[in-house]
Design an enzyme around this catalytic site. Structure first.
Site, PDB file in Angstrom:
ATOM      1  CG  MET F   8      -0.087   0.151   2.307  1.00 24.59           C
ATOM      2  SD  MET F   8       0.683   1.539   3.018  1.00 24.59           S
ATOM      3  CE  MET F   8      -0.861   2.357   3.357  1.00 24.59           C
ATOM      4  N   PRO F   9       1.247   2.653   0.024  1.00 26.98           N
ATOM      5  CG  PRO F   9       0.626   4.351   0.489  1.00 26.98           C
ATOM      6  CD  PRO F   9       1.471   3.195  -0.425  1.00 26.98           C
ATOM      7  CE1 TYR F  10      -2.298  -2.698  -3.715  1.00 29.51           C
ATOM      8  CE2 TYR F  10      -3.211  -1.682  -1.243  1.00 29.51           C
ATOM      9  CZ  TYR F  10      -2.018  -2.189  -2.233  1.00 29.51           C
ATOM     10  OH  TYR F  10      -1.522  -4.268  -1.405  1.00 29.51           O
TER      11      TYR F  10
END
Lengths: 67, 67, 67, 67, 67, 67
Positions: F8-10
């Protein structure tokens, strides 16, 4: 006073592919009307996206419509 | 003949938090009306989601409304 | 040869709120199994998100479940 | 008593393009199985979408797979 | 000549919960900078959403971080 | 100690179609830089998706750009 434009709401409509241009145009117009009427948003702030769904990529109850 | 129900369109409305219950209820009803009118979808097949956006998590032009 | 990890598929499950911890845990495990079995993805590459939907924010056929 | 159908969960699988028809079909079937088994949802209520991701439009660690 | 404002791109960042206000603010600012620099979009047209992901609702490789 | 990678992040960027390969490549690189700088995420953990929006499927203020 500094003013920043608030752009919202954002509406996404996922539909099976195959809708006509007239349907897309009318959908965006009428959904925008509905959002303005019910939320009090300024009309020019409403954004609508349509996502066409490929029949190969959609299933209900574990089955695709094309199988 | 076996019949499978086609559930679509799916509508997602992202809005800043703070809308009342009456606004949510009316939004879902009227957006559904608009989708049925313009796409010919059966009313019971239309699904609407509302996503509340936290003011801390939204920015336009690189700035949040709360900064 | 430089190798870059390919992280996919990404799965998002939208569900009405109220699922237990055990259901969430099992859902993520079993959906991952299903993706690995059917797509050949490496298990560690599969990402699953759950999105809890508030009953106030969801309607079918123009009506919310709570109205 | 009037009864309204509750259609959920909604599952979206984002995958790099290139999966075969057989993989798509099996993915939808097995993911649906997994959701039914772990959440108790009625099978016919589970909806699965697949989103094909273009290799030009996906990057990990700041780089696309094709660069 | 009638002019309509084109509001795009729309950026959504999904992150595990727990980021500070300063991180959110800086993230929105710097991601906007990056989009403006690389796509030529007008700064005021760039919209950024952050979605906080609950640790209970996220798994990689079939397991949640909290299990 | 067992270690699981946290991906993450996406980031998802929705843009009107028509961006060049160079713009896509640069967008993914610079958005990743921005996320790493502001959130402290490990670079290799940042995932970026671009979604091209068809001009026929996008409206602001109830109108599409092409109408």
């Amino acid at each position: 006073m500094k003013q920043r434009r608030i752009h919202m709401p954002y509406v996404t409509v996922q539909m099976l592919e195959g809708r006509t241009e007239e349907q897309r145009k009318a959908l965006i117009e009428k959904v925008t009307d509905a959002v303005v009427e019910t939320t009090g948003a300024t009309r020019e702030k409403v954004v609508v996206f349509i996502e066409d769904i490929d029949k190969r990529n959609y299933g209900v109850g574990g089955k695709r419509l094309i199988d």
